[in-house]
Design an enzyme around this catalytic site. Structure first.
Site, PDB file in Angstrom:
ATOM      1  CB  CYS A 173      23.931  45.592  29.862  1.00  8.33           C
ATOM      2  SG  CYS A 173      24.406  45.153  31.299  1.00  8.33           S
ATOM      3  CG  ASP A 224      23.018  49.662  30.983  1.00  9.88           C
ATOM      4  OD1 ASP A 224      21.671  50.137  31.439  1.00  9.88           O
ATOM      5  OD2 ASP A 224      23.650  48.567  31.727  1.00  9.88           O
ATOM      6  CE  LYS A 252      20.616  46.891  32.995  1.00  9.96           C
ATOM      7  NZ  LYS A 252      21.990  46.914  33.344  1.00  9.96           N
ATOM      8  CG  HIS A 302      25.087  48.439  40.713  1.00 10.34           C
ATOM      9  ND1 HIS A 302      23.992  47.198  40.068  1.00 10.34           N
ATOM     10  CD2 HIS A 302      25.480  48.244  39.631  1.00 10.34           C
ATOM     11  CE1 HIS A 302      24.109  46.550  39.144  1.00 10.34           C
ATOM     12  NE2 HIS A 302      25.702  47.134  38.214  1.00 10.34           N
TER      13      HIS A 302
END
Ligand code: VGL
Ligand code: ZN
Length: 202
Positions: A155, A12, A110, A52
């Site tokens: 994460c 990320d 994800k 998202h």
């Protein structure tokens, strides 16, 4: 060059987790130079991208009256409500411009299911729904993973804990991570990682 059985997993490194982003991690951009250098040492390089939909259940904005950084109960357990971040296709969801992406062999997205958050590169937060990364790594003969990126206590830690649970040898290079550190989350994450057999290196 490290053995072919070792993979680098870069978690990320996206604009929203870097200074100026919607869920900025202090000094989040300061790890990028080291990560870029590490990529050349590994025969398998995986990047992850928090990804998202705008109606994602982890966003405080989608819970009228709720404040960011508070907890709610979800069917899979407690969930921190975050500021809206890493919305699919937005600038905040893009990798930081300084991160090298050409050396990556796989990019795992994800957190795209509206009703469930996904911190880990391996499983969603129900700890059951897989991302497919386990199968990818195994079918390439990977037995050890080195994890770097953002954020150490969410994460990165969730990914490292799942890697250990899946019986990969897991190492977190803490100098190539930065933490959110919400209510002691960093020391809690470090304790859990150590207890799970994750190697914490500088
Ligand atoms: C992360 C909170 C929400 C992370 C992602 O990348 O650590 N943290 N979504
Ligand atoms: Zn997220």
């Amino acid at each position: 060059m490290r053995p072919a059985t070792d993979a680098l997993i870069v978690i990320d490194v996206q604009n929203d987790f870097c200074p100026g982003g919607a869920l900025a991690v202090a000094e989040g951009d300061e790890i990028i130079r080291r990560i870029n250098g590490l990529m050349g040492e590994f025969a398998t390089v995986v990047l992850t991208q928090d990804w998202h939909p705008a109606n994602h259940a982890s966003f405080a904005d989608n819970h009228p009256g709720a404040e960011p950084f508070t907890l709610i109960q979800m069917p899979y357990g407690p969930q921190v409500l975050w500021p809206t971040h890493c919305v699919q296709g937005s600038r905040g969801a893009e990798f930081h411009r300084d991160l090298r992406t050409d050396p990556a062999h796989l990019i795992v997205r994800k957190g795209f299911r509206p009703e469930i958050d996904s911190y880990s590169a391996f499983f969603e937060n129900d700890h059951v729904t897989p991302t497919g990364l386990d199968g990818y790594l195994r079918s390439r003969g990977v037995t050890a993973v080195t994890l770097v990126g953002l954020a150490t206590d969410y994460c990165v830690a969730y990914s490292a804990l799942d890697a250990a649970r899946l019986e990969f040898k897991a190492t977190v290079l803490e100098g190539a991570t930065r933490a959110i550190d919400l209510n002691g989350s960093l020391s809690e994450a470090r304790d859990k990682m150590r207890a799970a057999g994750v190697a914490l290196e500088a």
